[in-house]
Design a protein around this motif. Structure first.
Motif, PDB file in Angstrom:
ATOM      1  N   THR A  28       1.954   4.676  -0.851  1.00 26.75           N
ATOM      2  CA  THR A  28       1.644   6.017  -1.457  1.00 26.75           C
ATOM      3  C   THR A  28       2.508   6.805  -2.218  1.00 26.75           C
ATOM      4  O   THR A  28       2.429   7.574  -3.005  1.00 26.75           O
ATOM      5  CB  THR A  28       0.854   6.811  -0.318  1.00 26.75           C
ATOM      6  OG1 THR A  28       1.898   7.009   0.510  1.00 26.75           O
ATOM      7  CG2 THR A  28      -0.063   6.215   0.390  1.00 26.75           C
ATOM      8  N   GLU A  29       3.786   6.436  -2.021  1.00 30.74           N
ATOM      9  CA  GLU A  29       4.788   6.932  -2.548  1.00 30.74           C
ATOM     10  C   GLU A  29       6.096   6.157  -2.653  1.00 30.74           C
ATOM     11  O   GLU A  29       6.462   5.469  -1.842  1.00 30.74           O
ATOM     12  CB  GLU A  29       5.241   8.528  -2.165  1.00 30.74           C
ATOM     13  CG  GLU A  29       5.512   8.582  -0.793  1.00 30.74           C
ATOM     14  CD  GLU A  29       5.882   9.958  -0.434  1.00 30.74           C
ATOM     15  OE1 GLU A  29       5.678  11.043  -1.271  1.00 30.74           O
ATOM     16  OE2 GLU A  29       5.974  10.241   0.700  1.00 30.74           O
ATOM     17  N   GLY A  71       0.794  -1.132  -0.055  1.00 34.45           N
ATOM     18  CA  GLY A  71       0.025  -0.020  -0.071  1.00 34.45           C
ATOM     19  C   GLY A  71       0.710   1.010  -0.135  1.00 34.45           C
ATOM     20  O   GLY A  71       0.348   2.394   0.598  1.00 34.45           O
ATOM     21  N   GLY A  88      -2.968   6.163  -7.058  1.00 36.46           N
ATOM     22  CA  GLY A  88      -2.479   6.562  -5.794  1.00 36.46           C
ATOM     23  C   GLY A  88      -1.125   6.569  -5.472  1.00 36.46           C
ATOM     24  O   GLY A  88      -0.659   7.151  -4.173  1.00 36.46           O
ATOM     25  N   THR A  89      -0.366   5.827  -6.046  1.00 32.69           N
ATOM     26  CA  THR A  89       0.989   5.693  -5.612  1.00 32.69           C
ATOM     27  C   THR A  89       1.907   6.684  -6.541  1.00 32.69           C
ATOM     28  O   THR A  89       1.987   6.403  -7.862  1.00 32.69           O
ATOM     29  CB  THR A  89       1.641   4.235  -5.922  1.00 32.69           C
ATOM     30  OG1 THR A  89       0.963   3.352  -5.160  1.00 32.69           O
ATOM     31  CG2 THR A  89       3.043   4.125  -5.555  1.00 32.69           C
TER      32      THR A  89
END
Length: 401
Positions: free
Chosen positions: A81-82, A79, A114-115
């Motif tokens: 995000t960056e 998961g 979303g990454t």
């Protein structure tokens, strides 16, 4: 310490080993495994590890394609995000700016929605042209450059394979980046040379208008000490540059090492291999698809960075279970007894991992730069006691180990 400022001589808190592996967030991809320069001090090509000789010069399309999928797989599994995508070498521009842009696009297209992918290329700047920078900028790839200083004399050992100096081409590339592609300019990475005048070296780099500087200690260890290791020379060099930066109001540029040290002294988490106890979050993919730990380990001995894994057969989660990576994510639990008892533990973190190596004793040793780091950290702490209300941005990103 007096004055109501930061107290840094405090007993270390008992460290906690992470309950679960910390996922990788920085993916260092060797787009090209050779370099157009032959720097006389290069730990990678002139050091004890010669494994690069048996790998392809450029990463084949299949390796880049599989690497992009493995990165996306890891991002989805954890998961993220960056993530940071570091296009590295050798000299990565030898692979072609178009290849780097296409690979970056592959990674962005495959990671989950979303990454955020933050790509940067680390280059010696000699191959930077307006055309190549246009391609990199269009792909959103920021450019970090490696130099020994901002004057020809500081770069005298950075020569090509015919022994010709690289400064003319490197400085031309750096100025082109600063003047015409400033939005893509990530900063300058430079290795500390304690024989150089610290303030002059710093000022010479400022003349190239870097938005950030990454100051690295030369790679060395207890069995192969770095040059000029005596009398805390490296620590005194860092202190001199710190004072120049500090009293200029910290506005001239961001310096990752300095900002990380300040943050850690103030109890703010900072992610850097040079300082602190943050878990290891970087992984390297070589041109043949083999997965390794960071290149700095290659300054220790042949095969020190190897994991025995590759992107074709193994997900990055398997790398997280590798004993060497597990040890590097154990924080203070993997440090020498003396380090765990040191009042500077939370800030120093034992120093960079490769700098702890001693043949026959592994890495459970203090850094070969222990005295230098102590001098530097205590110096920064003293400055903080003079101005306890320091406006601090998040430590600068960028740089590779």
């Amino acid at each position: 310490m007096g004055g109501g400022g930061v107290s840094y001589d405090v007993a270390p808190v008992t460290p906690l080993t992470p309950a679960a592996p910390v996922p990788f967030r920085q993916f260092i991809v060797k787009a090209h495994g050779r370099c157009n320069l032959a720097c006389r001090y290069c730990y990678l090509y002139e050091g004890p590890d010669r494994t690069w000789r048996n790998r392809p010069a450029a990463a084949p399309t299949a390796v880049l394609d599989r690497t992009a999928s493995r990165i996306a797989e890891h991002a989805e599994a954890h998961g993220l995000t960056e993530l940071s995508l570091v296009l590295h070498g050798g000299e990565p521009l030898l692979a072609g700016a178009g290849t780097l842009a296409r690979f970056t696009t592959q990674v962005r297209d495959r990671v989950p929605p979303g990454t955020a992918v933050h790509p940067v290329i680390q280059t010696n700047a000699t191959l930077l042209t307006a055309g190549r920078l246009d391609v990199l900028a269009a792909a959103g790839i920021r450019v970090g450059i490696s130099l020994d200083g901002g004057l020809p004399g500081y770069n005298a050992r950075r020569v090509d394979h015919a022994g010709r100096p690289s400064w003319a081409a490197a400085s031309r590339g750096a100025r082109l980046l600063a003047e015409r592609f400033s939005a893509s300019y990530a900063g300058i990475l430079t290795v500390v040379d304690p024989t150089a005048d610290p303030v002059e070296a710093y000022d010479s780099l400022l003349a190239l208008h870097p938005p950030a500087l990454d100051l690295l200690l030369p790679h060395g260890n207890w069995s192969a000490p770095p040059p000029h290791l005596a009398g805390e020379r490296h620590g005194r060099w860092l202190c001199a540059v710190f004072d120049r930066w500090w009293y200029a109001g910290r506005r001239e540029t961001r310096i990752r090492l300095f900002e990380a040290c300040i943050a850690l002294l103030l109890g703010i988490p900072a992610a850097t291999e040079a300082l602190g106890l943050a878990p290891f979050e970087s992984v390297v993919v070589e041109t043949d698809g083999t997965i390794e730990q960071v290149d700095s380990l290659k300054s220790c001995y042949e095969g020190a960075a190897e994991t025995g894994l590759d992107v074709f057969r193994h997900p990055f989660d398997e790398v997280l279970r590798h004993p060497a990576v597990t040890a590097r994510q154990a924080g203070a639990d993997a440090l020498a007894d003396g380090c765990r008892a040191c009042p500077l533990l939370r800030v120093c973190g034992g120093g960079q991992y490769a700098h702890r190596y001693r043949a026959g004793h592994g890495f459970a040793n203090p850094s070969v730069y222990c005295a230098d780091l102590q001098r530097f950290i205590r110096h920064v702490a003293r400055r903080l006691t003079e101005d306890a209300t320091v406006p601090l941005a998040a430590p600068a990103e960028g740089g590779t180990p």
